[in-house]
Scaffold this motif. Structure first.
Motif: not given
Length: 207
Positions: A71-74, A76-78, A80, A82, A86
């Protein structure tokens, strides 16, 4: 790392919206294989891959969607904002991307091949084995204009996307060849044909 192949390898890079895809297409039309790090990035975390299993093991299964894909959106939030998360993600994906590219180069039977690596300036220490670096360059004002048009975003977001990448000077400092691409895309035809002839000659000399 030494070159793992007989072929001559040109790394193609450039800032966001500088025109790398337009240049790639023209080399491919001349029969040259272009292996894309963005394609590799998707392949190495495809469902059932070791890469995806490693991501799920580190980040938990809540970064997977109902079909078992990332889930790319999830994700990215994790990551972003951090840096630790990353870096953990990059430690899983980047070595696998490099292996994927190595394997394609090793199997390539053309006179030379290209690697499209958008983040080459950020990771160039891992690509010392390429023979030559081609940078597609455009002024930041042109990148901004193209990004706003292409992605339908506002200028502030486009500016942030550009700022997240390596500076233009960093990319240019790696370049053996530069395509200045601030004008009409059709102007690329002649430049690519000239570079193709140069690379054929360099590959022959190497090989």
């Amino acid at each position: 790392m030494t070159a793992p192949h007989a072929s001559y390898v040109v790394a193609l890079t450039g800032g966001i919206a500088a025109g790398k895809s337009a240049v790639s297409r023209r080399f491919e039309a001349l029969g040259i294989h272009v292996y894309d790090a963005d394609v590799a990035a998707r392949e190495v975390i495809a469902p059932g891959s070791e890469g995806l299993a490693a991501i799920a093991a580190h980040f938990g299964t809540d970064v997977l969607d109902a079909s078992g894909q990332l889930d790319r959106a999830a994700m990215r939030q994790r990551v972003f904002g951090n840096d630790a998360e990353r870096r953990a993600l990059e430690a899983i994906t980047h070595p696998r991307i490099r292996t994927w590219l190595h394997e394609r180069v090793r199997a390539d039977r053309g006179p030379y091949c290209m690697l499209a690596i958008p983040l080459l300036a950020e990771n160039h220490q891992h690509y010392q084995w390429v023979d030559r670096v081609l940078v597609v360059d455009a002024p930041e004002s042109v990148q901004l204009q193209r990004l706003v048009q292409r992605d339908g975003i506002d200028e502030a977001l486009a500016r942030r996307m550009i700022e997240r990448q390596a500076r233009r000077e960093q990319r240019l400092s790696l370049a053996h060849d530069v395509i200045e691409n601030s004008g009409d895309e059709a102007a690329l035809d002649k430049v690519v044909v000239e570079l193709h002839a140069r690379y054929l000659s360099l590959a022959q000399a190497k090989g």
